[in-house]
Scaffold this active site. Sequence first.
Site, PDB file in Angstrom:
ATOM      1  N   ARG A   1       0.823  -1.210   0.000  1.00  0.00           N
ATOM      2  CA  ARG A   1       0.000   0.000   0.000  1.00  0.00           C
ATOM      3  C   ARG A   1       0.856   1.258   0.000  1.00  0.00           C
ATOM      4  NH1 ARG A   1      -4.249  -2.200   4.514  1.00  0.00           N
ATOM      5  NH2 ARG A   1      -5.370  -3.617   3.140  1.00  0.00           N
TER       6      ARG A   1
ATOM      7  N   TYR B   1      11.744 -20.810   5.171  1.00  0.00           N
ATOM      8  CA  TYR B   1      12.402 -21.592   6.214  1.00  0.00           C
ATOM      9  C   TYR B   1      11.458 -22.059   7.312  1.00  0.00           C
ATOM     10  CZ  TYR B   1      16.993 -20.958   4.252  1.00  0.00           C
ATOM     11  OH  TYR B   1      18.074 -21.024   3.425  1.00  0.00           O
TER      12      TYR B   1
ATOM     13  N   PHE C   1      14.019  -9.811   9.877  1.00  0.00           N
ATOM     14  CA  PHE C   1      12.995  -9.142   9.085  1.00  0.00           C
ATOM     15  C   PHE C   1      13.170  -7.628   9.135  1.00  0.00           C
ATOM     16  CE2 PHE C   1       8.988  -7.117   8.264  1.00  0.00           C
ATOM     17  CZ  PHE C   1       8.494  -7.800   7.164  1.00  0.00           C
TER      18      PHE C   1
ATOM     19  N   TYR D   1      16.492  -6.458   7.493  1.00  0.00           N
ATOM     20  CA  TYR D   1      16.415  -6.517   6.039  1.00  0.00           C
ATOM     21  C   TYR D   1      15.527  -5.392   5.502  1.00  0.00           C
ATOM     22  CZ  TYR D   1      16.755  -9.164   1.602  1.00  0.00           C
ATOM     23  OH  TYR D   1      17.031  -9.593   0.329  1.00  0.00           O
TER      24      TYR D   1
ATOM     25  N   ARG E   1      20.377  -7.495   7.362  1.00  0.00           N
ATOM     26  CA  ARG E   1      19.847  -8.848   7.571  1.00  0.00           C
ATOM     27  C   ARG E   1      20.907  -9.833   8.011  1.00  0.00           C
ATOM     28  NH1 ARG E   1      21.924  -9.303   2.670  1.00  0.00           N
ATOM     29  NH2 ARG E   1      22.100 -11.313   1.640  1.00  0.00           N
TER      30      ARG E   1
END
Length: 123
Positions: A32, A60, A95, A98, A105
């Site tokens: 969005r 994973y 998360f 990254y 990350r």
Amino acid sequence: MMLDQVVLVAAVTVLGMMEQAYFSLKVIYARRKHSVSPPATTGPPEFERVFRAQANCSEYFPIFIFSLWVAGVFFSQALAALFGILYLYGRYLYFHGYAESAQGRLEPLYFSAKMQWALIAQS
């Protein structure tokens, strides 16, 4: 098997499912924010990093869940739950690291990989 023998592993599983749902919501928000409509998977780097972080965590997740349960049932519920929580924490850091930068990350990736290998070893 008594339920108390797997309650910790089950709790970590639920936390893992909630984390996966959270990552998916972050992709929806990024779509969005950056106007990237499905099924597109490319866009600004800010979107692509969030998308890849979520995809990597999802890829994973089955390995994590299977190793968590096998370790918890056949080795030690407490140790499996501990390493499971640490893995989920590492994936959370991964998360968000990254999402900020591709370099961000790496440290959490190495940490969560060590936790995953600990679960596999217990399995």
